[in-house]
Enzyme design. Structure first.
Site, PDB file in Angstrom:
ATOM      1  CG  ASN A  62      -6.532  -0.843   1.777  1.00 18.88           C
ATOM      2  OD1 ASN A  62      -5.885  -0.413   0.567  1.00 18.88           O
ATOM      3  ND2 ASN A  62      -6.120  -1.435   2.631  1.00 18.88           N
TER       4      ASN A  62
ATOM      5  CB  CYS B 266      -0.873  -0.127   1.013  1.00 19.62           C
ATOM      6  SG  CYS B 266      -2.071  -1.311   1.134  1.00 19.62           S
TER       7      CYS B 266
ATOM      8  CG  HIS C  72      -3.452   3.501   2.694  1.00 20.29           C
ATOM      9  ND1 HIS C  72      -3.873   3.188   1.559  1.00 20.29           N
ATOM     10  CD2 HIS C  72      -3.268   2.249   3.490  1.00 20.29           C
ATOM     11  CE1 HIS C  72      -4.134   1.659   1.546  1.00 20.29           C
ATOM     12  NE2 HIS C  72      -3.689   1.289   2.721  1.00 20.29           N
TER      13      HIS C  72
END
Length: 321
Positions: free
Chosen positions: A274, A110, A244
């Site tokens: 996500n 990520c 994020h």
């Protein structure tokens, strides 16, 4: 000399999987998902391939930047799962858009987009490039255990791209890694070798949610504080935070720790979940195209992911003249 962001562009699958539909697949419901994550829906690949999405994001970013594929000096793709093990997804993008420059992938889960920005910065500092394309995209629906409600509700497919040009708008950037293959991992899956004797694991995501949460809150607040200090600025100087998009509770806790007003945090986790390395640039593109970023704005970006990795940076927004 470093870089400036010339343009952004996103690409997501057409199919939207809502919490209501997900509750027919696994024991969960909209209230359970929303209160714990802030996610209401996510985009999932049905007919699209990772190549189609990365190429579309690249074209959208190039158009937004006013840069042609022929002008690119480098392509970096941050992804955990390209179309093939080899060639790299970046090379496939290069072919499909008609560029001729070097191209390679990076995998920092990520945090991949921030890692790719740092790599690109090195090329600009050495005056090796004038235009760089970064595409950050993941197709996590292919590697999720759809019977595990603790993880399948969290992730979606998609991502975005940015085009970088010469400039001095990167104010600070910081990367970290704390080697850990216990709390967040995806096994490789089956092995074709007849000689291999180790046990095989299914290629699906395994995550210890509570441990990831604690790491994430600390990583977000610590990372952003560090780059603000490196730039010689204060939290009050930050106009926008693009975190994020993993979990709304992580974002809220990080905002509280930082002392930056929550309204300065751009969030779209409710629509996308996500999307791994695609998360931060996807949010950046949406904020850009919504006209929320003004010329000269100071933007903080931060991500965390498997590795365990973190990436934080502070940029000045060039905007349109």
């Amino acid at each position: 000399m470093s870089f400036t962001v010339l343009g952004t562009g996103k690409a997501v699958p057409k199919y939207v999987l809502t919490n209501e539909e997900l509750s027919t697949m696994v024991e969960t419901n909209d209230e359970w998902i929303t209160t714990r994550t802030g996610i209401k829906e996510r985009h999932i690949c049905k007919d699209e391939t990772i190549t189609e999405l990365t190429v579309q994001a690249a074209k959208n970013a190039l158009e937004n930047a006013g840069v042609t594929p022929e002008q690119l000096d480098l392509i970096i793709c941050s992804t955990m799962l390209g179309e093939d093990i080899t060639p790299s997804q970046a090379c496939v993008i290069q072919k499909e858009i008609g560029a001729t420059c070097p191209a390679f992938d990076v995998n920092a889960a990520c945090s991949g987009f921030i890692y790719a920005l740092d790599v690109a910065d090195g090329y600009f500092v050495r005056k090796k490039v004038k235009h760089v394309l970064i595409v950050s995209m993941d197709n996590l629906s292919n590697i999720i255990d759809w019977q595990d409600r603790a993880t399948c509700v969290l992730f979606g497919d998609g991502g975005a791209a940015v085009v970088l040009g010469e400039g001095d708008d990167l104010l600070a950037i910081n990367l970290t890694a704390v080697g850990n293959d216990r709390v967040l991992r995806i096994p490789h899956g089956t092995n074709s070798s007849p000689f291999y004797r180790h046990p095989e694991e299914k290629a699906v995501l395994h995550m210890a949610g509570n441990e990831v949460y604690k790491f994430a809150v600390n990583a977000m607040s610590t990372g952003i504080k560090k780059v603000i200090a490196e730039a010689g600025l204060t939290e009050d100087d930050v106009d926008c935070v693009i975190p994020h998009q993993a979990n709304i509770r992580i974002i809220n806790a990080s905002a509280k720790n930082l002392g930056i007003p929550r309204e300065k945090f751009f969030c779209n986790v409710n629509h996308y979940g996500n999307t791994s390395s695609g998360s931060v640039p996807l949010a950046l593109d949406e904020a850009n195209r919504a006209g929320l970023l003004k010329k000269g704005d100071i933007i903080a970006m931060c991500a965390f992911g498997a590795g365990l990795t973190t990436g934080s940076c502070l940029i000045r927004w060039k905007g349109k003249d």
